[in-house]
Design an enzyme around this catalytic site. Structure first.
Site, short mmCIF file in Angstrom:
data_model
loop_
_atom_site.label_atom_id
_atom_site.label_comp_id
_atom_site.label_asym_id
_atom_site.label_seq_id
_atom_site.Cartn_x
_atom_site.Cartn_y
_atom_site.Cartn_z
N ARG A 177 65.06 -81.08 53.31
CA ARG A 177 65.12 -79.72 53.41
C ARG A 177 64.05 -79.33 52.22
O ARG A 177 63.43 -78.22 52.36
CB ARG A 177 66.32 -79.13 52.73
N GLY A 214 72.56 -80.72 59.00
CA GLY A 214 73.92 -81.33 58.24
C GLY A 214 73.89 -82.79 58.37
O GLY A 214 72.75 -83.64 58.16
N LYS A 269 86.28 -82.31 62.03
CA LYS A 269 87.02 -81.47 62.50
C LYS A 269 86.70 -80.62 63.75
O LYS A 269 85.68 -80.05 63.67
CB LYS A 269 87.50 -80.43 61.36
N GLY A 273 75.32 -75.03 59.71
CA GLY A 273 76.05 -73.88 59.74
C GLY A 273 75.36 -72.62 60.46
O GLY A 273 76.25 -72.05 61.27
#
Length: 404
Positions: free
Chosen positions: A39, A359, A206, A383
């Site tokens: 990043r 991510g 998840k 996200g």
């Protein structure tokens, strides 16, 4: 979407003018060591262009999730050091965000100089649910850069309605940075300008993190490949034993709905056919390869197995568009990184427009030593990418619209 961008700002002239840049410098740390500087490197081009044009560059960013007050565990000092190394010039770190140190550092900036403000989330107003609190902080940030402009270049935060992302665009002349524009261009190719077959590869822990993107993209994709921890909820929804594997029992009905919709729409839904079933969650845990439909009750799946890797690679070989978000297993443990590597290598080999969704997936590419230029695009905002693909508006982008 029409917004003013960095090139517009540069053409207007920035020499001896303040420019506040919101970057995404939320890097992983071990102590004070950056373990993945992706990043920071992604933020560099915009900062470099402004500095080379003679701007007085003030960078604001966050790191981690401090509780609205200074916390040495989340200082941006390691980032300032790495930025200095990459720029080949000192990037001073202000000791605070909008206090005396920030005022002194910005006030002393020379033409072409760069200063990094301390973690913006050390101020509770940044993430406050009260718009008045956020507006107050935005005004104080703007006061640091009199006569200045704002460049939004942190794509990883544009899905947040926060002071340094959203409100600040109402206080200063606002422009989209090159990184934000590049990310949005890529995402449009994943939703509007599609080349088929279109394969969506989802992993990670998840199902609940991916509900929106599955629901929206089931109407667009030709194939949906599911790996990682979320695969076990899909396998359970089909009635299979998953042992001690990660399971979101409260999502079973939702997943059954996805299975039915995929069948109805003719979307090919691909699940693991074998897994590495370990005795415990540990890097050195003993494991065996078992059928994904018959995981022993005392074991947990930590990676997709060799047959699944071959299956997934085959389903990606003829794809024209691929979006991948989430590892296939616990890639941080070498023994359970093979599935993630197999998917990544399949994307590199594919003659397709391939996007890695930020991510953990981006971190895995770098950790596994794979060539970053082997992918069409590696996103800096997992996200934000997912929310865009869910069909949601991104507040930080909306804030830039209409300012042309």
């Amino acid at each position: 979407m029409t917004v003013k961008n960095l090139d517009d700002l540069l053409s207007e002239g920035v020499r001896d003018r303040y420019v506040l840049v919101r970057s995404d410098l939320n890097v992983p740390l071990e102590g004070d060591r950056i373990t993945d500087d992706g990043r920071v490197r992604a933020a560099l081009p915009t900062i470099e262009k402004l500095a080379e044009a003679g701007a007085k560059v003030v960078v604001t960013a966050h790191l981690g999730r401090p509780k609205g007050e200074p916390d040495p565990a989340f200082t941006l000092a390691p980032v300032a050091k790495r930025l200095s190394e990459l720029l080949g010039a000192e990037v001073a770190l202000a000791g605070d965000l909008v206090g005396d140190s920030a005022k002194a550092r910005t006030g002393a900036l020379a033409v072409g100089g760069v200063v990094l403000l301390e973690n913006v989330r050390f101020d509770a107003r940044e993430t406050s649910k009260d718009a008045a609190d956020r507006a107050e902080l935005a005004a104080e940030l703007a006061a640091l850069v009199p006569g200045g402009a704002f460049v939004s270049d942190g794509f990883g935060v544009v899905h947040r309605k926060q002071a340094s992302v959203y409100e600040i665009a109402s206080v200063l002349p606002a422009y989209a940075g090159g990184l934000v524009l590049a990310e949005l261009d890529v995402l449009k190719k994943l939703t509007d300008d599609l080349k088929r077959p279109y394969a969506l590869v989802l992993g990670g822990a998840k199902v609940s993190d991916k509900l929106g993107v599955i629901a929206n993209l089931l109407t667009k994709v030709d194939r949906l490949l599911i790996g990682g921890g979320m695969a076990y909820t899909f396998l359970k929804a089909q009635g299979h034993e998953v042992g001690k594997s990660l399971l979101q029992a409260d999502q079973l009905d939702q997943v059954r709905g996805f299975l039915a919709e995929a069948d109805e729409r003719g979307v090919e839904l691909v699940l693991p056919v074998d897994v590495l079933a370990a005795t415990e969650f540990a890097a050195d845990a003993p494991y065996e390869v078992v059928d994904a439909t018959a995981i022993p009750a005392d074991r947990q799946g930590l990676d997709i197995g060799p047959r699944s890797r071959e299956l997934f690679a085959g389903k990606l070989a003829d794809a024209a568009t691929v979006f991948w978000n989430g590892p296939m297993g616990v890639f941080e443990f070498e023994a359970f990184a093979g599935g993630t590597r197999a998917v990544a290598e399949a994307l590199v080999a594919a003659d397709a427009f391939t996007v890695v969704g930020g991510g953990d997936s981006a971190a895995a590419v770098r950790q596994l030593g794979l060539p970053e230029d082997g992918f069409s695009h590696i996103s800096t905002g997992g996200g934000a990418s997912l929310e865009y693909l869910e069909g949601k508006e991104l507040p930080g982008v909306v804030a830039l619209e209409g300012k042309n």
